[in-house]
Write an enzyme that holds these catalytic residues in place. Structure first.
Site, mmCIF file in Angstrom:
data_model
loop_
_atom_site.group_PDB
_atom_site.id
_atom_site.type_symbol
_atom_site.label_atom_id
_atom_site.label_comp_id
_atom_site.label_asym_id
_atom_site.label_seq_id
_atom_site.Cartn_x
_atom_site.Cartn_y
_atom_site.Cartn_z
ATOM 1 N N TYR A 99 31.184 58.520 13.804
ATOM 2 C CA TYR A 99 32.597 58.721 14.145
ATOM 3 C C TYR A 99 33.375 59.188 12.913
ATOM 4 C CZ TYR A 99 37.442 57.639 15.203
ATOM 5 O OH TYR A 99 38.805 57.725 15.351
ATOM 6 N N TRP A 108 37.190 48.052 15.724
ATOM 7 C CA TRP A 108 36.947 49.428 16.142
ATOM 8 C C TRP A 108 35.470 49.629 16.467
ATOM 9 C CZ3 TRP A 108 39.125 52.888 18.660
ATOM 10 C CH2 TRP A 108 38.770 54.228 18.598
ATOM 11 N N GLU A 152 42.209 53.560 21.291
ATOM 12 C CA GLU A 152 42.965 52.861 20.244
ATOM 13 C C GLU A 152 43.737 51.686 20.838
ATOM 14 O OE1 GLU A 152 42.750 53.111 17.075
ATOM 15 O OE2 GLU A 152 41.834 55.071 16.758
#
Length: 188
Positions: free
Chosen positions: A18, A48, A40
């Site tokens: 990512y 995350w 998000e």
């Protein structure tokens, strides 16, 4: 100068991929902008890494984040997702995808695209920061506070200033790679 990946993406292959391929890379793709807004929001209060590891399940559950399809999801469909999908089971976050889709479509209608709307805050250009250490990186700023306030007014949820700052990093509107990272805009 020794180039080394940002510290947060050093230990996990999913986070590294990512970081290397998406984080801080400018995107104007409508589906990606919608996907990242919702991921998000799903991350609020969680890691995350957890959300990235559930990303495929989120895409399966929410029609690959097609805002038209997500806006038309029924309460029954959303409850089925909560009961069966391998995603965060928070009912408000799951329902938030539909709410955000409805608001997203209205923004597209008003501005021609969501990209026009969001990138208009930066005059269409990425904001490139020059942090030498991750501790210098803020969790929010005046821009994320301004966008957060406007998104909330437009009916979006899970769009607080900290979430929006992370979102701006995710879509490449803000490049917060440290200057010694090979993925910083000036090192690519």
């Amino acid at each position: 100068m020794q180039l080394e990946r940002c510290g947060w993406a050093m230990n996990d292959a999913v986070e590294q991929a990512y970081h290397d391929n998406e984080w801080g890379v400018p995107s104007r793709d409508e589906h990606y902008l919608f996907e990242m807004l919702n991921l998000e929001g799903a991350q609020a209060g969680l890691s995350w890494r957890l959300i990235l590891n559930k990303r495929a399940a989120y895409k399966d559950a929410f029609h690959k984040f097609d805002p038209d399809k997500c806006a038309m999801m029924t309460d029954k469909e959303l409850e089925h997702i909560r009961e069966t999908a391998a995603i965060v089971k928070n009912k408000l976050k799951i329902g938030g995808v539909r709410k955000n889709a409805i608001a997203f479509l209205k923004v597209q209608e008003e501005f021609g695209s969501f990209a026009n709307y969001i990138w208009g805050y930066a005059d269409g250009k990425p904001i490139i920061n020059h942090w030498t250490d991750m501790s210098q990186m803020p969790t929010k700023n005046a821009l994320s506070e301004q966008i957060s306030k406007d998104l909330k007014k437009r009916g979006f949820i899970f769009v607080g200033p900290v979430i929006i700052y992370s979102y701006l990093q995710a879509i490449g509107m803000i490049d917060d790679h440290v200057v010694t990272c090979p993925y910083h805009t000036e090192n690519r």
